[in-house]
Design a protein around this motif. Structure first.
Motif, PDB file in Angstrom:
ATOM      1  N   LEU A  64       0.806  -1.220   0.000  1.00  0.00           N
ATOM      2  CA  LEU A  64       0.000   0.000   0.000  1.00  0.00           C
ATOM      3  C   LEU A  64       0.842   1.273   0.000  1.00  0.00           C
ATOM      4  CD1 LEU A  64      -2.769  -0.883   2.634  1.00  0.00           C
ATOM      5  CD2 LEU A  64      -2.922  -1.110   0.172  1.00  0.00           C
ATOM      6  N   VAL A  65       2.128   1.171   0.392  1.00  0.00           N
ATOM      7  CA  VAL A  65       2.965   2.372   0.572  1.00  0.00           C
ATOM      8  C   VAL A  65       2.916   3.288  -0.637  1.00  0.00           C
ATOM      9  CG1 VAL A  65       5.160   3.189   1.496  1.00  0.00           C
ATOM     10  CG2 VAL A  65       4.630   0.751   1.553  1.00  0.00           C
ATOM     11  N   ILE A  99       0.859   6.372   1.834  1.00  0.00           N
ATOM     12  CA  ILE A  99       1.329   7.261   2.900  1.00  0.00           C
ATOM     13  C   ILE A  99       1.120   8.710   2.467  1.00  0.00           C
ATOM     14  CG2 ILE A  99       3.515   8.181   3.826  1.00  0.00           C
ATOM     15  CD1 ILE A  99       2.864   5.965   5.535  1.00  0.00           C
ATOM     16  N   ASN A 100       1.420   8.996   1.211  1.00  0.00           N
ATOM     17  CA  ASN A 100       1.147  10.320   0.668  1.00  0.00           C
ATOM     18  C   ASN A 100      -0.040  10.216  -0.283  1.00  0.00           C
ATOM     19  OD1 ASN A 100       1.046  12.839  -0.401  1.00  0.00           O
ATOM     20  ND2 ASN A 100       3.207  12.934  -0.978  1.00  0.00           N
ATOM     21  N   THR A 101      -1.179  10.764   0.143  1.00  0.00           N
ATOM     22  CA  THR A 101      -2.411  10.582  -0.616  1.00  0.00           C
ATOM     23  C   THR A 101      -2.631  11.692  -1.637  1.00  0.00           C
ATOM     24  OG1 THR A 101      -3.581  11.701   1.169  1.00  0.00           O
ATOM     25  CG2 THR A 101      -3.587   9.305   1.204  1.00  0.00           C
ATOM     26  N   GLN A 152      -8.651  16.042   5.148  1.00  0.00           N
ATOM     27  CA  GLN A 152      -8.020  16.850   4.117  1.00  0.00           C
ATOM     28  C   GLN A 152      -8.209  16.227   2.741  1.00  0.00           C
ATOM     29  OE1 GLN A 152      -6.562  19.526   2.989  1.00  0.00           O
ATOM     30  NE2 GLN A 152      -7.466  20.335   4.843  1.00  0.00           N
ATOM     31  N   LEU A 153      -8.079  14.899   2.689  1.00  0.00           N
ATOM     32  CA  LEU A 153      -8.223  14.200   1.411  1.00  0.00           C
ATOM     33  C   LEU A 153      -9.634  14.399   0.856  1.00  0.00           C
ATOM     34  CD1 LEU A 153      -7.004  12.282  -0.710  1.00  0.00           C
ATOM     35  CD2 LEU A 153      -7.754  10.364   0.691  1.00  0.00           C
ATOM     36  N   GLN A 156      -9.891  17.974  -0.498  1.00  0.00           N
ATOM     37  CA  GLN A 156      -9.104  18.149  -1.725  1.00  0.00           C
ATOM     38  C   GLN A 156      -9.777  17.472  -2.912  1.00  0.00           C
ATOM     39  OE1 GLN A 156      -6.076  19.888  -1.898  1.00  0.00           O
ATOM     40  NE2 GLN A 156      -6.511  20.514   0.188  1.00  0.00           N
TER      41      GLN A 156
ATOM     42  N   VAL B  61     -10.541  22.031   9.278  1.00  0.00           N
ATOM     43  CA  VAL B  61      -9.961  21.063   8.343  1.00  0.00           C
ATOM     44  C   VAL B  61      -8.905  21.687   7.430  1.00  0.00           C
ATOM     45  CG1 VAL B  61     -11.751  21.269   6.560  1.00  0.00           C
ATOM     46  CG2 VAL B  61     -10.552  19.116   6.829  1.00  0.00           C
ATOM     47  N   LEU B  64      -5.369  21.446   8.511  1.00  0.00           N
ATOM     48  CA  LEU B  64      -4.793  20.111   8.658  1.00  0.00           C
ATOM     49  C   LEU B  64      -3.827  19.750   7.528  1.00  0.00           C
ATOM     50  CD1 LEU B  64      -7.939  18.010   9.695  1.00  0.00           C
ATOM     51  CD2 LEU B  64      -6.246  19.006  11.200  1.00  0.00           C
ATOM     52  N   ASP B  97      -2.980  13.534  10.380  1.00  0.00           N
ATOM     53  CA  ASP B  97      -3.974  14.447   9.808  1.00  0.00           C
ATOM     54  C   ASP B  97      -3.584  15.002   8.444  1.00  0.00           C
ATOM     55  OD1 ASP B  97      -5.742  14.218  11.828  1.00  0.00           O
ATOM     56  OD2 ASP B  97      -5.292  16.131  12.791  1.00  0.00           O
ATOM     57  N   ILE B  99      -2.069  15.556   4.593  1.00  0.00           N
ATOM     58  CA  ILE B  99      -2.226  14.827   3.332  1.00  0.00           C
ATOM     59  C   ILE B  99      -1.051  13.867   3.159  1.00  0.00           C
ATOM     60  CG2 ILE B  99      -1.894  15.182   0.835  1.00  0.00           C
ATOM     61  CD1 ILE B  99      -4.695  15.648   1.282  1.00  0.00           C
ATOM     62  N   ASN B 100       0.142  14.332   3.491  1.00  0.00           N
ATOM     63  CA  ASN B 100       1.309  13.461   3.478  1.00  0.00           C
ATOM     64  C   ASN B 100       1.711  13.167   4.916  1.00  0.00           C
ATOM     65  OD1 ASN B 100       3.662  12.077   3.152  1.00  0.00           O
ATOM     66  ND2 ASN B 100       4.596  13.548   1.755  1.00  0.00           N
ATOM     67  N   THR B 101       1.484  11.927   5.343  1.00  0.00           N
ATOM     68  CA  THR B 101       1.682  11.583   6.751  1.00  0.00           C
ATOM     69  C   THR B 101       3.095  11.074   7.035  1.00  0.00           C
ATOM     70  OG1 THR B 101       0.765   9.411   6.266  1.00  0.00           O
ATOM     71  CG2 THR B 101      -0.740  11.033   7.173  1.00  0.00           C
ATOM     72  N   GLN B 152      -0.663   1.768   6.333  1.00  0.00           N
ATOM     73  CA  GLN B 152       0.750   1.996   6.098  1.00  0.00           C
ATOM     74  C   GLN B 152       1.365   2.841   7.206  1.00  0.00           C
ATOM     75  OE1 GLN B 152       3.570   1.486   4.555  1.00  0.00           O
ATOM     76  NE2 GLN B 152       2.465  -0.343   3.960  1.00  0.00           N
TER      77      GLN B 152
END
Lengths: 365, 365
Positions: A64-65, A99-101, A152-153, A156, B61, B64, B97, B99-101, B152
Motif C-alpha cells: 500500500l505504501v 502514505i502520501n495521498t 483533508q483528502l 481536496q 480542516v 490540517l 492528519d 495529506i502526506n503523513t 501503512q
C-alpha cells in the motif's frame, strides 16, 4: 419499508421520465470513491443486489505504501418489471491507501476527463447515432464515521472534482455513531462543504403539481444528505421480517430501518433522481468541460477530432495518435471484460445478479 | 466487574512490587498515538477518570493540510487508598492528519529520543540523586476499527519506534465491529505485526508461584491483545448498575462489559504491569539506546555531558549550547504548564480529578 432482496426499486423510474426512455432502457454510470474499508463494495452489493467483488483479493499492507489508485469497471444488466437498466459501476480501489495521498485523486480526475473527452470526440464526429455515453453520472463519495468531519483528502478531492461530477456524499458504517453524534457529524460536514464552496449534487425543486406525499418524501431525502448508510451482506430477521443487517451483542441492526439508516432513502434518491443526475451531467458538467476545452485549444480540437491530420501540428498529431491508441486499448479491455463476465458469471437480469450474492434473500415477504 | 467512576484500580499496584515503592509513590509516563477521531482523549478520560482535554478546540480542516504533529503533556496526581500515582500523559494531536503523513512519526520519535538523551545526561552527571524520569514507559497505539488491519502509517510508525518504546496496540471504537469482524481484525493485526517483525510489549511469563485465578486472568489479558476498547464519557444505567456507555437505537453498550470490550482488561493490564513496562523501558529500551548512543559518539558524549567545554570541538560546543537552550525552554514550558494547571484546575487527587469530568459518576454503587 420494502423488504430487501426481491427487487431493487428501479421499476418506478418510468414514472419520472418519458415513456420512450423506458422502452429504450436506461444507462447509468455510478462511481464509488472512498478510503479502503469504508464498505463501498458492500453498499454496491446492497444497492444492486449483486456481489460484484467476491473474487477481489485484499492487498497486503506493504504494497500500500506507494500504491496508486486504479479504476475498476463493472457492468450490471438489471431487468425489473419489464424495465431495463444497465448500470456501470466505477470503483477506485487504493484511494487514500498510500502514505502520501496527494495523488489519490489524479487518476480519478483523469478518468472523468477521459470520458468527457471521448464523448466530445464522438459528438463532433460523423456517426453520432450510436454514441456510447461513458460519462460518470454520479459519484458516491464515502466519508468515514470515525474522525471529526471531512479529512483533508475528502476536501481536496471534492474541491478538485465537484465541477466535473455530481458528488453525493455518504457517511458509511453509520452504526459507529449514536443518533446525536450522527446529527453533529452531518451538520459539521455540511458546514465544511459550504466553507470550502464545494457543490455537491443538488436535488431539483419539486414540480408544483406534485402531491403532498411526494413532497414529504422529497423533503425527507433532501434533509438526510449526507446519507448515513449501513451496509451488510448478512441476512437477519428483525420482527419476523427477513432483511439484511448486522448482529451485535447489544442489538440487531436492520440496514433498511429509517430510524437510524438512510439506506432506503439513498435507494429512493437514486431511483427518483437518476435522470436528474444524467441531465446535470450532460447539461451542466459536460457543457462546462466542453466550454473550457474549446476555449483552451480553440479550433484545433475540432479539426483534430474530425481527423484532419494534415493541418495539425506535429504535437497535435502525436496527441491524436496517442489518444486513438488509448481508445483502442480501452475498447479491447471492455470487450475482454465483457467476454470474461459472460463466460464466468452471466449477469443478464436482476434475478441472476441476485444469484451471485449467496446471502441476499430470495424468499422475502 | 467493578463499577466505573469511584476508583481507578491502581490500589492493587503494591501487591505487585515491593512495599517501599508504594510508600514513595509511582511515576508513570504514558503516550497516546493515533489518528484524530479514534477516541484517544475519551479513553484517557475513562482510564484515569479525569477530563484533561475539555478545553481543547477542534482544528479546522483547512489547517490540517500541512499540519505537523505536536506534543501535549499533561500531569495527573492520583491518590487511591493511600497509594500515590503520578501519571504523565503525552498526547500527539495532529498525528496522521496531513495529506502526506510521512513525517507524522518524526516528532514523536524525536520526543522519545530527547527523553532518553536527557536521562542519559542526568545519569552521567554529578547529582544523580534526584533524576526525574521523563522517559515514555508505554505507548498506547490506536488502530482504526474501519479499514482492513494496519494502515501503512501504523506499520511505519511501529517499525520505527518499537525498539524505543513499549507499544501496546489498541483497536478503538470497537463497537463498530461485530464479534466475528473483531475476531478477524485482531487475527489480521497480529499476523501483520509478525510479518513486519514489529515487537509490541510482551507481558512477562507468570511467576511459578502465582495462583490459578491470577494465571487465568493473565492468560485472558494476553489473549485479548490488541485490546479492543470502547470509550465513553456518558453515564448510562445497564441492568440497574451505573456505568459509562453508549446508547444506540438498537441497544446500549456498557464499556466495561467484557463480553465485547477489553476496556476492563486494559485497565487491569496497566495496573498489573505498570512496573514491567517501566522495567522494560529502563532495562531493555533505554539500554539499547544508550549502547547505540555510546557506540555512535564514543567518549565525546561523556565529556560533553560533564560540561567539559574546553576539550570539545566547535560543533560539539554549539550542539551542547543548543541542547542546553532546549532543556531550559522545556523546563520553562513545564513550569508554565504546571502553573496553568494549578491556577485553572487543581488536580491533586483522584477525587478532584474526578470533579473535572462532569459526566463521570460519583454516586455509583
Amino acid at each position: 419499508m420494502p423488504a430487501i432482496g426481491n427487487e431493487i426499486g428501479f421499476a418506478t423510474l418510468p414514472q419520472h421520465v418519458h415513456r420512450k426512455y423506458a422502452k429504450k432502457g436506461f444507462d447509468f454510470t455510478i462511481m464509488v470513491v472512498g478510503e479502503s474499508g469504508l464498505g463501498k463494495s458492500t453498499l454496491i452489493n446492497c444497492l444492486f443486489l449483486a456481489d460484484l467483488y467476491k473474487s477481489r483479493k485484499m492487498v497486503p499492507v506493504e504494497e500500500l505504501v506507494e500504491r496508486t489508485v486504479f479504476i475498476e469497471k463493472k457492468q450490471l444488466d438489471i431487468l425489473e418489471k419489464g424495465i431495463k437498466l444497465k448500470v456501470t459501476i466505477i470503483d477506485t480501489p487504493g484511494y487514500g491507501d498510500a502514505i502520501n495521498t496527494k495523488n489519490s485523486f489524479q487518476l480519478v480526475e483523469n478518468y472523468i476527463d477521459d470520458q468527457f473527452n471521448q464523448y466530445f470526440k464522438d459528438e463532433s464526429g460523423l456517426n453520432r447515432k450510436n454514441i456510447v455515453d461513458n460519462r460518470v453520472h454520479c459519484c458516491l463519495y464515502f466519508i468515514s464515521p470515525i474522525g471529526r468531519g471531512l479529512t483533508q483528502l475528502d476536501v481536496q478531492f471534492m474541491k478538485r472534482l465537484h465541477q466535473k461530477v455530481n458528488i453525493v456524499p455518504i457517511i458509511s458504517k453509520a452504526d459507529a455513531l449514536t443518533p446525536n453524534e450522527l446529527h453533529l457529524l452531518k451538520k459539521k460536514i455540511l458546514k465544511e462543504l459550504e466553507e470550502h464552496n464545494i457543490n455537491i449534487f443538488r436535488i431539483p425543486e419539486c414540480d408544483s403539481d406534485e402531491d403532498e406525499e411526494f413532497r414529504r418524501k422529497d423533503r425527507e431525502i433532501k434533509d438526510s444528505i449526507p446519507f448515513a448508510v449501513i451496509g451488510s451482506t448478512i441476512q437477519v430477521e428483525v420482527n419476523g421480517r427477513k432483511t439484511r443487517g448486522r448482529v451485535y451483542p447489544w442489538g440487531v441492526i436492520d440496514i433498511q430501518d429509517e430510524q437510524y439508516s438512510d439506506f432506503a432513502k439513498l435507494k429512493t434518491f437514486l431511483s427518483l433522481h437518476m435522470q436528474d443526475l444524467k441531465d446535470a451531467t450532460n447539461e451542466v458538467l459536460y457543457e462546462n468541460y466542453r466550454a473550457m476545452f474549446l476555449a483552451k485549444i480553440g479550433n484545433d480540437s475540432i479539426r483534430l477530432t474530425t481527423k484532419d491530420l494534415s493541418s495539425a501540428t506535429p504535437t497535435d498529431k502525436l496527441l491524436q495518435l496517442k489518444e486513438e491508441e488509448i481508445r483502442r486499448m480501452q475498447e479491447q479491455l471492455l470487450q475482454m471484460q465483457e467476454a470474461l463476465r459472460q463466460s464466468s458469471a452471466p449477469v443478464s437480469s436482476a434475478q441472476s445478479a441476485d444469484e451471485l450474492s449467496p446471502q441476499s434473500g430470495k424468499d422475502d415477504e
